[in-house]
Design an enzyme around this catalytic site. Structure first.
Site, mmCIF file in Angstrom:
data_model
loop_
_atom_site.group_PDB
_atom_site.id
_atom_site.type_symbol
_atom_site.label_atom_id
_atom_site.label_comp_id
_atom_site.label_asym_id
_atom_site.label_seq_id
_atom_site.Cartn_x
_atom_site.Cartn_y
_atom_site.Cartn_z
ATOM 1 N N LYS A 17 -3.387 -3.270 17.900
ATOM 2 C CA LYS A 17 -3.412 -4.726 18.103
ATOM 3 C C LYS A 17 -3.937 -5.084 19.488
ATOM 4 O O LYS A 17 -4.651 -6.081 19.625
ATOM 5 C CB LYS A 17 -1.998 -5.301 17.918
ATOM 6 C CG LYS A 17 -1.644 -5.540 16.451
ATOM 7 C CD LYS A 17 -2.356 -6.768 15.921
ATOM 8 C CE LYS A 17 -1.840 -7.256 14.599
ATOM 9 N NZ LYS A 17 -2.351 -6.658 13.411
ATOM 10 N N LYS A 34 -8.140 2.114 5.491
ATOM 11 C CA LYS A 34 -7.265 1.675 4.408
ATOM 12 C C LYS A 34 -7.634 0.271 3.937
ATOM 13 O O LYS A 34 -8.246 -0.493 4.675
ATOM 14 C CB LYS A 34 -5.807 1.709 4.870
ATOM 15 C CG LYS A 34 -5.516 0.750 6.002
ATOM 16 C CD LYS A 34 -4.032 0.531 6.226
ATOM 17 C CE LYS A 34 -3.833 -0.548 7.267
ATOM 18 N NZ LYS A 34 -2.520 -1.115 7.341
ATOM 19 N N LYS A 56 -5.566 -6.532 4.653
ATOM 20 C CA LYS A 56 -5.797 -7.967 4.445
ATOM 21 C C LYS A 56 -6.914 -8.482 5.325
ATOM 22 O O LYS A 56 -7.671 -9.347 4.930
ATOM 23 C CB LYS A 56 -4.527 -8.733 4.798
ATOM 24 C CG LYS A 56 -3.431 -8.525 3.804
ATOM 25 C CD LYS A 56 -2.196 -9.323 4.232
ATOM 26 C CE LYS A 56 -0.978 -8.827 3.514
ATOM 27 N NZ LYS A 56 0.050 -8.280 4.373
HETATM 28 P P1 TYM Z 1 2.149 -5.211 5.383
HETATM 29 O O1 TYM Z 1 2.365 -6.652 5.142
HETATM 30 O O2 TYM Z 1 0.934 -4.797 6.154
HETATM 31 O O3 TYM Z 1 2.110 -4.429 4.010
HETATM 32 C C1 TYM Z 1 3.188 -4.526 3.063
HETATM 33 C C2 TYM Z 1 3.394 -3.192 2.392
HETATM 34 O O4 TYM Z 1 2.179 -2.744 1.795
HETATM 35 C C3 TYM Z 1 1.869 -1.444 2.253
HETATM 36 N N1 TYM Z 1 0.412 -1.290 2.414
HETATM 37 C C4 TYM Z 1 -0.276 -0.244 1.940
HETATM 38 N N2 TYM Z 1 0.132 0.852 1.279
HETATM 39 C C5 TYM Z 1 -0.822 1.734 0.919
HETATM 40 N N3 TYM Z 1 -2.147 1.576 1.194
HETATM 41 C C6 TYM Z 1 -2.606 0.489 1.850
HETATM 42 N N4 TYM Z 1 -3.901 0.319 2.085
HETATM 43 C C7 TYM Z 1 -1.636 -0.484 2.274
HETATM 44 N N5 TYM Z 1 -1.707 -1.673 2.942
HETATM 45 C C8 TYM Z 1 -0.447 -2.139 3.031
HETATM 46 C C9 TYM Z 1 2.542 -1.317 3.613
HETATM 47 O O5 TYM Z 1 2.787 0.042 3.938
HETATM 48 C C10 TYM Z 1 3.813 -2.088 3.378
HETATM 49 O O6 TYM Z 1 4.775 -1.262 2.779
HETATM 50 N N6 TYM Z 1 5.446 -4.303 8.998
HETATM 51 C C11 TYM Z 1 5.284 -4.481 7.561
HETATM 52 C C12 TYM Z 1 6.127 -5.614 6.996
HETATM 53 C C13 TYM Z 1 7.568 -5.416 7.241
HETATM 54 C C14 TYM Z 1 8.423 -4.485 6.581
HETATM 55 C C15 TYM Z 1 9.715 -4.656 7.158
HETATM 56 C C16 TYM Z 1 8.219 -3.537 5.577
HETATM 57 C C17 TYM Z 1 8.314 -6.108 8.138
HETATM 58 N N7 TYM Z 1 9.615 -5.650 8.092
HETATM 59 C C18 TYM Z 1 10.803 -3.889 6.735
HETATM 60 C C19 TYM Z 1 9.318 -2.761 5.157
HETATM 61 C C20 TYM Z 1 10.577 -2.951 5.746
HETATM 62 C C21 TYM Z 1 3.830 -4.788 7.312
HETATM 63 O O7 TYM Z 1 3.122 -5.265 8.156
HETATM 64 O O8 TYM Z 1 3.448 -4.563 6.027
#
Ligand code: TYM
Length: 329
Positions: A111, A194, A197
């Site tokens: 970031k 990967k 978004k």
């Molecule tokens: P975020 O919003 O980026 O993504 C949500 C979930 O999707 C998974 N993910 C992926 N898995 C496999 N391949 C990909 N290309 C891919 N892109 C996204 C992420 O691993 C995630 O599980 N910090 C977290 C949000 C969060 C969270 C938490 C998750 C906040 N507090 C507590 C679990 C528990 C995040 O930015 O995910």
């Protein structure tokens, strides 16, 4: 019974990475475990989203969750900012989180490269808030994709440190969870990295069949294998990774054999891949619209979720206050 928690930032529509990394595993567990699923809108504020679109994003993600099979009658589905207890827990835990270790996390380093003019405290403290999301319910299983593994490691570290410092057995150690055993990283269609978004390389749960076909047919490939059993370059391995999550084992074997014999035609592989992705997405997409249009239903779901989540979180915050020595007069 395990306590399971998973979440997603409210920064846009859900893509296949979110679905196969977290959501699908969660949906499969919701009937047998104590499950929480939430939308991380506080976390999304680190990138300063336009206030006029934030609520719409939360609503989109919520509708997509529900369309993908989350059942609000068995799982607790809530919006992070509806449970302000998490911010107090985050403040309390931050007293045992060190600046050096937070500065070293991959997501922070990434970031500060991407938004050098906005390196705010929220970014640095991101893993502490995420740990608080998990620890407020004392969750033991966390369905996530591979990209979140380091955050989970930090969560375990904070939990252990808290227990050791106050000589308690309070926070359990949580484990990442996926049905396949290994955490997945769903690749983007641009040949590297990967699916994400902000990368513009994704297939979304809201994409039309035509859009999916177009995106897949345009995915980056190479000029083809040069010799039987030659090593597979990353761009092609990425297509096979996608094939493995959406297609049958027979289909995967069929194209693997063609690759090994140098007989593969990428056009055929992509056509099959697109149809199998459509097979996963079309039924979800068809539900999204009707759910998103039902405001009364959505508001009922998050109200009910917030109540259940707050009951669980406020108990934890009360315990942590007591353990740390904050007592009422
Ligand atoms: P975020 O919003 O980026 O993504 C949500 C979930 O999707 C998974 N993910 C992926 N898995 C496999 N391949 C990909 N290309 C891919 N892109 C996204 C992420 O691993 C995630 O599980 N910090 C977290 C949000 C969060 C969270 C938490 C998750 C906040 N507090 C507590 C679990 C528990 C995040 O930015 O995910």
């Amino acid at each position: 019974m395990e306590t399971v928690l998973s979440g997603i930032r409210s920064t846009g529509n859900l893509h296949l990475g979110n679905y196969f990394g977290a959501l699908k595993n969660f949906v499969q567990m919701q009937h047998s475990e104590r499950c929480f699923f939430f939308i991380a809108d506080y976390h999304s504020l680190t990138t300063h989203p336009d206030p006029s679109i934030l609520h719409g994003n939360v609503k989109n993600v919520l509708s997509e969750y529900l369309a993908a099979g989350l059942d609000p009658d068995v799982a607790t589905i809530y919006v992070q900012s509806d449970v302000p207890e998490v911010t107090e827990l985050s403040l309390l835990l931050s007293m045992h989180a060190y600046v050096g270790e937070l500065e070293r996390t991959a997501s922070f380093k990434d970031k500060i490269r991407k938004q050098a003019d906005n390196v705010n405290i929220g970014l640095l403290g991101y893993p502490v808030l995420m740990a608080s999301d998990i620890l407020q319910h004392r969750a033991t299983r966390v369905p996530i994709g591979k990209d979140q593994e380091q955050h989970l490691e930090l969560t375990r570290r904070f939990a252990r440190r808290f227990n050791q410092f106050y000589q308690v057995e309070y926070f359990p150690e949580c484990q990442a969870y996926t049905f396949g055993g290994e955490l997945v990283k769903i690749p983007g269609l641009d040949g590297s990295g990967k699916m994400g978004k902000s990368e513009g390389n994704g297939i979304y749960l809201s994409d039309s069949d035509a859009a999916i076909r177009k995106k897949v047919m345009r995915a980056v490939t190479d000029s083809g294998p040069v010799a039987p059993d030659s090593p597979m370059p990353e761009v092609i391995a990425n297509l096979f990774t996608l094939l493995k999550v959406v297609s049958t084992p027979d289909t995967v074997e069929h194209f693997t054999t063609l690759w090994n014999r140098c007989e593969i035609r990428y056009g055929d592989l992509k056509k099959q891949l697109a149809e199998d992705i459509i097979g996963v997405i079309a039924p979800i997409r068809e539900r999204i619209e009707s759910i998103a249009g039902d405001e009364a239903y959505l508001s009922r779901v998050v109200k009910q979720g917030a109540e259940k989540a707050r009951a669980s979180a406020s108990q934890t915050v009360a315990d942590v206050r007591r353990i740390m020595g904050i007592k009422p007069f």
